[in-house]
Design a protein around this motif. Structure first.
Motif, PDB file in Angstrom:
ATOM      1  N   VAL A 253      24.746  38.000  40.790  1.00  0.00           N
ATOM      2  CA  VAL A 253      24.492  36.987  41.817  1.00  0.00           C
ATOM      3  C   VAL A 253      23.007  37.000  42.141  1.00  0.00           C
ATOM      4  O   VAL A 253      22.429  38.064  42.395  1.00  0.00           O
ATOM      5  N   GLY A 254      22.374  35.836  42.117  1.00  0.00           N
ATOM      6  CA  GLY A 254      20.952  35.800  42.432  1.00  0.00           C
ATOM      7  C   GLY A 254      20.398  34.391  42.504  1.00  0.00           C
ATOM      8  O   GLY A 254      21.111  33.404  42.286  1.00  0.00           O
ATOM      9  N   VAL A 255      19.100  34.304  42.802  1.00  0.00           N
ATOM     10  CA  VAL A 255      18.401  33.018  42.890  1.00  0.00           C
ATOM     11  C   VAL A 255      17.112  33.106  42.083  1.00  0.00           C
ATOM     12  O   VAL A 255      16.587  34.191  41.829  1.00  0.00           O
ATOM     13  N   LEU A 285      15.189  34.234  29.830  1.00  0.00           N
ATOM     14  CA  LEU A 285      14.368  34.998  30.766  1.00  0.00           C
ATOM     15  C   LEU A 285      14.691  34.678  32.222  1.00  0.00           C
ATOM     16  O   LEU A 285      14.600  35.547  33.091  1.00  0.00           O
ATOM     17  N   SER A 286      15.072  33.445  32.493  1.00  0.00           N
ATOM     18  CA  SER A 286      15.322  33.067  33.887  1.00  0.00           C
ATOM     19  C   SER A 286      16.513  33.804  34.483  1.00  0.00           C
ATOM     20  O   SER A 286      16.650  33.876  35.708  1.00  0.00           O
ATOM     21  N   PHE A 287      17.371  34.367  33.624  1.00  0.00           N
ATOM     22  CA  PHE A 287      18.515  35.135  34.115  1.00  0.00           C
ATOM     23  C   PHE A 287      18.447  36.611  33.733  1.00  0.00           C
ATOM     24  O   PHE A 287      19.335  37.387  34.105  1.00  0.00           O
ATOM     25  N   ASN A 288      17.400  36.997  33.004  1.00  0.00           N
ATOM     26  CA  ASN A 288      17.298  38.377  32.532  1.00  0.00           C
ATOM     27  C   ASN A 288      15.881  38.914  32.675  1.00  0.00           C
ATOM     28  O   ASN A 288      15.346  39.558  31.772  1.00  0.00           O
ATOM     29  N   PHE A 291      12.273  37.118  37.272  1.00  0.00           N
ATOM     30  CA  PHE A 291      12.269  35.734  37.744  1.00  0.00           C
ATOM     31  C   PHE A 291      13.532  35.463  38.556  1.00  0.00           C
ATOM     32  O   PHE A 291      13.541  34.623  39.450  1.00  0.00           O
ATOM     33  N   LEU A 292      14.609  36.178  38.236  1.00  0.00           N
ATOM     34  CA  LEU A 292      15.842  36.116  39.015  1.00  0.00           C
ATOM     35  C   LEU A 292      15.804  37.225  40.059  1.00  0.00           C
ATOM     36  O   LEU A 292      15.657  38.400  39.720  1.00  0.00           O
ATOM     37  N   PRO A 309       6.177  34.128  40.505  1.00  0.00           N
ATOM     38  CA  PRO A 309       6.704  34.327  39.152  1.00  0.00           C
ATOM     39  C   PRO A 309       5.630  34.525  38.097  1.00  0.00           C
ATOM     40  O   PRO A 309       5.922  34.947  36.991  1.00  0.00           O
ATOM     41  N   SER A 310       4.369  34.233  38.415  1.00  0.00           N
ATOM     42  CA  SER A 310       3.238  34.349  37.489  1.00  0.00           C
ATOM     43  C   SER A 310       3.573  33.677  36.154  1.00  0.00           C
ATOM     44  O   SER A 310       4.250  32.665  36.112  1.00  0.00           O
TER      45      SER A 310
END
Length: 347
Positions: A253-255, A285-288, A291-292, A309-310
């Motif tokens: 669970v995350g944003v 990458l956005s889920f691993n 960044f998440l 997020p650089s």
């Protein structure tokens, strides 16, 4: 809580509901947390949405026009030997609400399309927030006055839900700010997320439990119960079933630090990363990566580097299961993930 009997499986290829001809520009806002960017945007209705540097979604996904890598068959829940997780949850409710089917009437479709053509594609979630009772595209799982839960239109895993707050006080905020500065809201989200993790885990078990070695005691007991001439009610079934594999450990669970859609949403997804919409490096990458921001990391301290997020799209890709570094080689990672997926199912 109103629950809709829509199937949880993300494999259905959805219809297009947002116009292609919208142009997006972004504006930023400053905050005590270091000037993180908001993607609240405007539209002039003339061009396709511009894909931004930090977007985790493609322009086609933002616009609602992205096709999957390959077609997925529709699954009829009635044809399944075991009901999907949502059906099981509904059957356990003491006073279940009457199911609400998706309204596919031509009049509603025409009105919806007309309204959406005039809006910014990044506002695509608002139709679920404001009119969940119409069950757009059959995507709504459940809703009440505070939240609505939907299946992600472009899932990046076997199970991928979105939790959307319905009050403008919250849904117009950046998720990092809302979850870091409003303890009451964070508490509400944690309560809902805990319940949704259980729901998502049940669906994951339905899909893959038969392949799992550690889940065999549960699967065998369930098979025996379901094969009985007069199966016991769900409450009694649960009491008679051994624990088996803990599928909730496979749910995240995350944003995102830079959401691609304007309205606040929380991701609830399985770790497997198996989906025809897992197509690019930034998807993975956005889920691993950092960044998440996972829910248990909140609240963030003021000035936390997580607000920035650089150049995250340049980061190396590492397998979520074994940690092997594939650097920038997405095709090699994708093949590896398929192999890891088969082993993960067997755990």
């Amino acid at each position: 809580m109103r629950r809709l009997t829509s199937h949880l499986s993300p494999c259905r290829v959805p219809g297009i509901f947002v116009a292609r001809d919208s142009y997006v520009t972004t504006r930023s806002f400053s905050s005590a947390q270091g000037g993180i960017r908001s993607n609240m945007s405007t539209s002039n209705g003339n061009h396709a949405p511009a894909e931004q540097t930090h977007d985790a979604m493609t322009a086609g996904e933002v616009a609602g026009t992205e096709p999957p890598n390959h077609a997925q068959p529709n699954v009829n829940p009635a044809s399944q030997k075991r009901p999907n997780a949502f059906t099981e949850l509904l059957s356990q409710s003491k006073k279940p609400k009457s199911p609400i089917a998706a309204d596919d009437s031509p009049g509603l479709k025409k009105k919806t399309l007309t309204a959406l053509r005039s809006m910014d594609p990044r506002n695509g979630l608002i139709v679920y927030i404001e009119k969940p009772e119409s069950n757009p595209e059959g995507r709504v799982v459940e809703y009440d006055d505070d939240f609505v839960v939907i299946n992600d239109k472009y899932p990046k895993a076997s199970v991928h839900l979105l939790l959307l707050p319905r009050k403008p006080t919250y849904y117009n905020q950046h998720p990092l700010l809302a979850l870091s500065t409003d303890s009451a809201f964070l508490g509400q989200v944690r309560t809902r997320a805990a319940r949704l993790k259980t729901l998502a885990a049940s669906e994951l078990r339905r899909q893959y439990g038969e392949f799992s070695i550690s889940d065999q005691p549960y699967q065998s007991a369930l098979e025996e119960i379901m094969s009985a001439p007069d199966p016991p009610p769900p409450e009694e079934q649960a009491a008679r079933l051994p624990p088996g594999r803990d599928w909730t450990k496979e749910i995240v669970v995350g944003v995102h630090t830079h959401p691609s859609m304007n309205h606040l949403h929380i991701h609830i997804f399985s770790r497997d990363m198996q989906s025809p919409w897992m197509k690019h490096k930034k998807h993975y990458l956005s889920f691993n990566s950092s960044f998440l921001v996972q829910l248990d990391e909140f609240s963030l301290d003021e000035g936390s580097p997580r607000y920035h997020p650089s150049s995250w799209t340049s980061w190396d890709m590492k397998c979520w299961r074994c940690g092997e570094n594939f650097k920038n080689k997405f095709a090699a990672l994708k093949k590896h993930l398929d192999d890891e997926f088969e082993e993960w199912k067997k755990e």
